[in-house]
Design an enzyme around this catalytic site. Structure first.
Site, PDB file in Angstrom:
ATOM      1  CB  SER A  77      -8.656 -13.950   7.294  1.00 18.34           C
ATOM      2  OG  SER A  77      -8.341 -13.834   6.275  1.00 18.34           O
ATOM      3  CG  ASP A 121      -6.325 -15.957   3.317  1.00 15.36           C
ATOM      4  OD1 ASP A 121      -6.784 -16.732   2.648  1.00 15.36           O
ATOM      5  OD2 ASP A 121      -6.998 -15.011   3.922  1.00 15.36           O
ATOM      6  CG  ASP A 169     -10.577 -17.259   5.382  1.00 20.84           C
ATOM      7  OD1 ASP A 169      -9.365 -16.764   5.126  1.00 20.84           O
ATOM      8  OD2 ASP A 169     -11.475 -16.622   5.572  1.00 20.84           O
ATOM      9  CG  ASP A 224     -10.989 -14.787   2.345  1.00 20.82           C
ATOM     10  OD1 ASP A 224      -9.414 -14.755   2.536  1.00 20.82           O
ATOM     11  OD2 ASP A 224     -11.540 -14.161   2.983  1.00 20.82           O
TER      12      ASP A 224
END
Length: 447
Positions: free
Chosen positions: A102, A239, A241, A243
């Site tokens: 993340s 961010d 990834d 999400d």
């Protein structure tokens, strides 16, 4: 949380806490758990990854563990985490695995696992995987029993079209995007330009080691600079990834997840799509979000920190919207997990349809001064934090001092940190109290 799984999957420094052996075992253990749930002898897994240097390495190990245990793998390549969740359902797979840490620096990596319905595994399923790994109770196959690996480079297009369906058109809008040198580097341009927006994209050149490095939702200084040029209507930073999403208005001011939730809540309410008239947030959300909800007749429910707890409450009560101050927002009409690009499209659509500037849209929520301070804490110190009764007394003392405000102290579920948050009407008082409270707590856990 268990020994391996935190609030958002397994996470650690790649090659150290999270090495190939653990990745392979996790893949193998996940097969056994998914096999029991699906009833299929040879289930199919989707595997996606972000742009970290170690993601290829861990992907190979996970695929090896899954195949050796007799399941098949469809590799998705570089994709956002929510794409794995969505495509698991759309492609009829039995589970999905995302390799990402993340918003953490590149040397970290992680493993997030989704079930066949696109939701992250339950605590009980994660505990079962941990038990299988600990006991070494894997199901190894040989010969025709081993699984195959295939690569579907076109699958992400289904995800992109789905996100684009959340808006009619963004034609005429000028939007700045920060892809964090991560997963959004592959999808952001296709989504926003596909909706007709004129885009400037930064943080769009991943090299394996620059993910989240001075860019993205946790480092929005560069995007702020772009927005201060006055050339763009709104900016969105994702961010690693993708999400999460943090916005920046046309003046170069940050709009965090709380304000974003307020904007989306009003959009869904006005369209008659805010289920039960409710919004789910965590205890970390600003006092201003609570007052916004009350003023607008929206039911606000609070959970512990972590999107999994937000989602649990949403599913339990039949709510459609929830999220975190960090910009992790879940809109169940479209997605089973948080999706930064979806949030951005919904917000941009709100601006397009109302003609409001981003600063006007965000002004529906007054943000109270809030300060967060972190204390580095290893596992032993975290354990001491949870059992020391004196820490509770310290928090009570400073809560009384802050007056019209509050203090929240918690151990991070994803990083070696104790987080101390204070908020109130007076920034000077908030600053002084959070520093003093953190200093006393640090003494207690480091003793």
């Amino acid at each position: 949380m268990g020994k391996l799984f935190g609030t958002d999957g397994i996470r650690g420094v790649a090659g150290a806490e999270l090495d190939c052996a653990l990745a392979m075992k996790t893949g193998a253990a996940a097969v056994k758990t998914v096999r029991e749930v699906s009833g299929k002898d040879k289930p199919t897994f989707l595997v996606g990854k972000d742009s970290r240097l170690s993601s290829d390495m861990l992907e190979a190990a996970i695929c090896a563990g899954v195949c050796e245990s007799g399941a098949n793998v469809i590799r998705l390549g570089l994709v956002p985490t929510p794409a794995v969740a969505y495509l698991t359902v759309q492609l009829g797979a039995d589970a999905g695995i995302m390799i990402s840490a993340s918003h953490n620096p590149y040397e970290y990596n992680g493993i997030k696992i989704f079930g066949g319905e696109g939701y992250k595994l339950t605590d009980e399923q994660e505990e079962e995987i941990e038990k299988i790994i600990e006991e070494g109770n894997f199901e190894k196959k040989s010969g025709e029993g081993v699984g195959w690996v295939r690569f579907d480079e076109k699958a992400i297009e289904k995800y992109e079209k789905h996100i684009m369906s959340a808006a009619e058109t963004l034609a005429g809008m000028k939007i700045a995007l920060d892809a964090s040198n991560g997963s959004a580097s592959r999808s952001a341009k296709a989504i926003f330009e596909g909706l007709g927006a004129e885009c400037k994209i930064i943080g769009n050149a991943p090299n394996g080691m620059n993910i989240n490095d001075g860019v993205g939702s946790t480092h929005i200084e560069n995007l702020k600079s772009v927005m201060k040029s006055g050339k763009y209507d709104v900016g969105f930073a994702f961010d690693g990834d993708a999400d999460r999403c943090i916005a920046v208005d046309e003046k170069g001011e940050e709009v965090d997840g709380d304000a974003e939730m307020a904007i989306v809540a009003l959009k869904l309410r006005d369209e008659g799509r805010l289920a039960e008239g409710a919004l789910v947030a965590t205890v970390m959300s600003n006092m201003g979000l609570r007052k916004f909800a009350k003023e607008n007749g929206i039911l606000l429910e609070e959970t512990g920190v972590g999107d999994r707890y937000v989602l649990e409450r949403m599913r339990e009560k039949g709510y459609s919207l929830g999220g975190e101050q960090s910009g992790h927002i879940i809109v169940l009409d479209y997605m089973t997990t948080g999706d930064g690009q979806l949030s951005a499209v919904l917000i941009a659509d709100r601006l397009k349809k109302t003609g409001m500037k981003m600063s006007q849209a965000a002004a529906v929520m007054k943000k109270y001064p809030q300060r967060l301070k972190n204390i580095t804490a290893n596992a032993e110190e975290k354990a001491r934090f949870k059992t020391d009764a004196e820490i509770e007394k310290i928090v009570e003392k400073y809560t009384a001092e802050i007056g019209d405000g509050r203090i929240l102290v918690r151990a991070s579920g994803t990083e070696p940190l104790i987080r101390i948050m204070a908020e109130g009407a007076e920034i000077e008082k908030v600053d002084a109290i959070v520093d003093a409270c953190a200093a006393e707590i640090e003494v207690r856990i480091k003793r």
